[in-house]
Motif scaffolding. Structure first.
Motif, PDB file in Angstrom:
ATOM      1  N   LEU A 212       1.490  -4.313  -3.250  1.00 50.97           N
ATOM      2  CA  LEU A 212       1.297  -3.134  -4.099  1.00 50.97           C
ATOM      3  C   LEU A 212       0.729  -3.469  -5.483  1.00 50.97           C
ATOM      4  CD1 LEU A 212       1.668  -0.070  -3.878  1.00 50.97           C
ATOM      5  CD2 LEU A 212       3.917  -0.347  -4.945  1.00 50.97           C
ATOM      6  N   PRO A 213       1.248  -4.473  -6.207  1.00 50.10           N
ATOM      7  CA  PRO A 213       0.680  -4.767  -7.537  1.00 50.10           C
ATOM      8  C   PRO A 213      -0.804  -5.121  -7.498  1.00 50.10           C
ATOM      9  CG  PRO A 213       2.814  -5.837  -7.255  1.00 50.10           C
ATOM     10  CD  PRO A 213       2.419  -5.319  -5.916  1.00 50.10           C
ATOM     11  N   GLN A 214      -1.219  -5.888  -6.485  1.00 52.59           N
ATOM     12  CA  GLN A 214      -2.632  -6.267  -6.379  1.00 52.59           C
ATOM     13  C   GLN A 214      -3.499  -5.045  -6.094  1.00 52.59           C
ATOM     14  OE1 GLN A 214      -4.103  -9.337  -6.989  1.00 52.59           O
ATOM     15  NE2 GLN A 214      -5.930  -8.034  -6.926  1.00 52.59           N
ATOM     16  N   LEU A 215      -3.042  -4.165  -5.221  1.00 58.32           N
ATOM     17  CA  LEU A 215      -3.789  -2.939  -4.921  1.00 58.32           C
ATOM     18  C   LEU A 215      -3.875  -2.044  -6.154  1.00 58.32           C
ATOM     19  CD1 LEU A 215      -2.352  -2.237  -1.370  1.00 58.32           C
ATOM     20  CD2 LEU A 215      -4.764  -2.660  -1.910  1.00 58.32           C
ATOM     21  N   ALA A 216      -2.792  -2.012  -6.940  1.00 57.41           N
ATOM     22  CA  ALA A 216      -2.811  -1.223  -8.177  1.00 57.41           C
ATOM     23  C   ALA A 216      -3.841  -1.778  -9.159  1.00 57.41           C
ATOM     24  CB  ALA A 216      -1.419  -1.222  -8.814  1.00 57.41           C
ATOM     25  N   TYR A 238      -3.597   1.550  -1.932  1.00 56.90           N
ATOM     26  CA  TYR A 238      -2.414   1.773  -2.765  1.00 56.90           C
ATOM     27  C   TYR A 238      -1.587   2.931  -2.205  1.00 56.90           C
ATOM     28  CZ  TYR A 238       0.591   2.763  -6.749  1.00 56.90           C
ATOM     29  OH  TYR A 238       1.691   2.982  -7.539  1.00 56.90           O
ATOM     30  N   MET A 239      -2.245   4.016  -1.820  1.00 57.46           N
ATOM     31  CA  MET A 239      -1.556   5.193  -1.302  1.00 57.46           C
ATOM     32  C   MET A 239      -0.729   4.841  -0.067  1.00 57.46           C
ATOM     33  SD  MET A 239      -3.199   8.800   0.049  1.00 57.46           S
ATOM     34  CE  MET A 239      -3.808   8.139   1.615  1.00 57.46           C
ATOM     35  N   TYR A 240      -1.346   4.160   0.890  1.00 56.77           N
ATOM     36  CA  TYR A 240      -0.634   3.808   2.116  1.00 56.77           C
ATOM     37  C   TYR A 240       0.446   2.756   1.851  1.00 56.77           C
ATOM     38  CZ  TYR A 240      -4.274   6.328   4.672  1.00 56.77           C
ATOM     39  OH  TYR A 240      -5.118   7.296   5.145  1.00 56.77           O
ATOM     40  N   CYS A 241       0.131   1.799   1.015  1.00 53.49           N
ATOM     41  CA  CYS A 241       1.090   0.726   0.725  1.00 53.49           C
ATOM     42  C   CYS A 241       2.305   1.283  -0.009  1.00 53.49           C
ATOM     43  CB  CYS A 241       0.412  -0.359  -0.103  1.00 53.49           C
ATOM     44  SG  CYS A 241       1.415  -1.836  -0.325  1.00 53.49           S
ATOM     45  N   TYR A 242       2.082   2.146  -0.994  1.00 53.96           N
ATOM     46  CA  TYR A 242       3.207   2.744  -1.729  1.00 53.96           C
ATOM     47  C   TYR A 242       4.062   3.591  -0.792  1.00 53.96           C
ATOM     48  CZ  TYR A 242       5.944   5.508  -4.974  1.00 53.96           C
ATOM     49  OH  TYR A 242       6.992   6.109  -5.623  1.00 53.96           O
ATOM     50  N   SER A 243       3.427   4.337   0.106  1.00 58.53           N
ATOM     51  CA  SER A 243       4.174   5.170   1.051  1.00 58.53           C
ATOM     52  C   SER A 243       5.077   4.326   1.933  1.00 58.53           C
ATOM     53  CB  SER A 243       3.205   5.987   1.921  1.00 58.53           C
ATOM     54  OG  SER A 243       2.413   6.843   1.133  1.00 58.53           O
ATOM     55  N   MET A 244       4.534   3.201   2.417  1.00 66.53           N
ATOM     56  CA  MET A 244       5.335   2.311   3.255  1.00 66.53           C
ATOM     57  C   MET A 244       6.466   1.673   2.457  1.00 66.53           C
ATOM     58  SD  MET A 244       4.165   2.597   6.275  1.00 66.53           S
ATOM     59  CE  MET A 244       3.884   4.310   5.784  1.00 66.53           C
ATOM     60  N   TYR A 245       6.154   1.251   1.236  1.00 61.04           N
ATOM     61  CA  TYR A 245       7.194   0.658   0.379  1.00 61.04           C
ATOM     62  C   TYR A 245       8.302   1.665   0.098  1.00 61.04           C
ATOM     63  CZ  TYR A 245       9.562  -0.535  -3.924  1.00 61.04           C
ATOM     64  OH  TYR A 245      10.531  -0.745  -4.871  1.00 61.04           O
ATOM     65  N   LEU A 246       7.910   2.895  -0.246  1.00 65.36           N
ATOM     66  CA  LEU A 246       8.907   3.921  -0.555  1.00 65.36           C
ATOM     67  C   LEU A 246       9.838   4.148   0.632  1.00 65.36           C
ATOM     68  CD1 LEU A 246       9.737   6.034  -2.738  1.00 65.36           C
ATOM     69  CD2 LEU A 246       8.246   7.659  -1.555  1.00 65.36           C
ATOM     70  N   PHE A 247       9.258   4.225   1.823  1.00 64.56           N
ATOM     71  CA  PHE A 247      10.083   4.445   3.007  1.00 64.56           C
ATOM     72  C   PHE A 247      10.995   3.260   3.289  1.00 64.56           C
ATOM     73  CE2 PHE A 247      10.542   3.546   7.590  1.00 64.56           C
ATOM     74  CZ  PHE A 247      11.478   4.533   7.880  1.00 64.56           C
ATOM     75  N   PHE A 248      10.442   2.069   3.397  1.00 65.27           N
ATOM     76  CA  PHE A 248      11.249   0.925   3.821  1.00 65.27           C
ATOM     77  C   PHE A 248      12.292   0.550   2.774  1.00 65.27           C
ATOM     78  CE2 PHE A 248       7.659   0.272   6.767  1.00 65.27           C
ATOM     79  CZ  PHE A 248       8.390   0.170   7.951  1.00 65.27           C
ATOM     80  N   ASP A 249      11.975   0.693   1.506  1.00 62.46           N
ATOM     81  CA  ASP A 249      12.944   0.377   0.464  1.00 62.46           C
ATOM     82  C   ASP A 249      14.097   1.380   0.481  1.00 62.46           C
ATOM     83  OD1 ASP A 249      13.501  -1.241  -2.121  1.00 62.46           O
ATOM     84  OD2 ASP A 249      13.664   0.840  -2.782  1.00 62.46           O
TER      85      ASP A 249
END
Length: 407
Positions: A212-216, A238-249
């Motif tokens: 996520l930080p690199q995509l940002a 970033y959109m897809y990565c953040y969505s996955m992070y939000l869910f899994f976290d």
């Protein structure tokens, strides 16, 4: 002083297992050690709020006393045979007042939030408001003070849910489960905790820390180079990565809370049920953060609908449901925070559900002309997934960062 946030590192789980072992042995033999269970809850609350966070612990105590006064004063009022709407509204307003102050205070640039805010105030407020509303409806006849305190201060879920219901919690808390059922609890509890480790500490780490930080940075660089909010592969990533992070976290955290609850003989409801295979946005909200979604459905959407029907505010039922969706999700947006992206996030989901309902009514009228097969099913999942991911991009606030980074 040791300060340990819930489910934050392996040390927490070691302390947790040691503390729960006597409870596990007792429940296996059909006994619930309520005094020891209360001690364990207080111990973990102490570990959460001691050290530099001690002031939050004091605020929590003050908050619980405040909510007790409201709840039991209202219970006494209802049990006296009175049930005026004005008194009920006053009780609800008083119950949400601390949370509202915490949300509004940052706009006024004062320190009110620091004086009354603490980790988990939102979820405790949802619980207290639910109890007050069910006392009014008489679905709860009487609130037991000890059980109510345990319900509010149940440490596995106090910080971020899931949001349990008082009657369901009391049913589990009043007795120890039968051995066969408790063995099943242990089996599922163990599975949920290991699944939580996979979600939060492995998959969530990959999406949230490694990618996520690199995509940002890439999206910000592209935005600055090309003049603002333009679509780029980095922004999509970033959109897809953040969505996955939000869910899994968040799902991992919720699995820890549910698994710990199962070890304690409390079958806390699940928060997620494969949300990314939803075929429409309404189906998504029946799978995503379910305890919050169902709380808003029962205590905001349905109450507003009944109120509007009773007072004939909107005669057309379709328009009424659309208005109720707007109210429901707008309040949800404001609850997340008083910033434009949270409010837009709420409005976005309300409009998405309204459009979905229009489509479903059209589909029912033209069911013979509209195909329904595997392709349409997977296309619906794909479309819903992207609609949801774009909403999470709004929710993240990254568009605001991107805009101001360009400016």
């Amino acid at each position: 002083m040791i300060n340990i946030q819930p489910y934050s590192n392996p040390r927490y789980f070691v302390i947790l297992f040691i503390a729960l072992l006597p409870l596990i042995i007792g429940l296996y033999h059909g006994r619930r050690f309520k005094t020891y269970e209360a001690f364990v809850s207080l111990l973990f609350l102490f570990l959460m709020f001691n050290g530099k966070d001690w002031i939050q612990g004091v605020q929590l105590i003050g908050y619980i006393i405040f909510q007790f006064l409201i709840t039991f004063a209202y219970q006494k009022y209802v049990n006296s045979g009175k049930n005026k709407t004005s008194v009920f509204c006053l009780a609800v307003i008083l119950a949400i007042l601390p949370l509202a102050a915490v949300k509004i205070a940052p706009l006024a640039h004062n320190k009110t939030a620091d004086l009354i805010g603490f980790f988990g105030i939102s979820y405790l407020t949802f619980k207290t408001v639910q109890v007050i509303m069910e006392l009014r409806d008489k679905t709860i006849k009487k609130v037991d003070p000890i059980t109510y305190a345990r319900f509010l201060l149940f440490f596995p879920t106090i910080s971020s849910g899931p949001i349990d219901r008082y009657r369901r919690f009391k049913e589990d808390y009043d007795k120890a489960p039968e051995r066969d059922k408790y063995i099943e609890n242990l089996k599922f509890g163990t599975r949920y905790i290991f699944q939580g480790f996979l979600y939060k500490f492995i998959i969530g780490y990959v999406f949230g820390t490694l990618w996520l930080p690199q995509l940002a940075r890439d999206a910000l660089f592209y935005g600055q180079a090309n003049g603002g909010l333009r679509l780029s592969w980095a922004l999509l990533g970033y959109m897809y990565c953040y969505s996955m992070y939000l869910f899994f976290d968040f799902a991992g955290y919720s699995l820890f809370a549910v698994g710990t609850s199962y070890f304690m003989g409390i079958r806390t409801p699940m928060n997620f049920n494969k949300p990314f295979i939803s075929q429409n946005i309404k189906d998504f909200w029946n799978r995503w953060h379910m305890t919050l979604s169902f709380w808003f459905r029962d205590f905001i959407f349905m109450r507003f609908t009944f109120f509007a029907m009773k007072h004939k505010l909107v005669k057309n039922r379709i328009r009424l449901s659309q208005l109720a969706y707007l109210v429901d999700f707008l309040i949800m947006g404001f609850w997340h925070g008083l910033t434009w992206y949270y409010i837009v996030y709420g409005i976005y989901h309300a409009l998405a559900i309204i459009i979905n309902d229009i489509w479903l009514r059209f589909k029912r009228k033209h069911r013979k002309q509209i195909p329904h097969n595997k392709f349409t099913k997977w296309f619906a999942i794909f479309l819903t997934f992207n609609v949801v991911c774009f909403s999470f991009l709004i929710f993240s606030g990254f568009l605001s960062t991107l805009w101001f980074g360009w400016k």
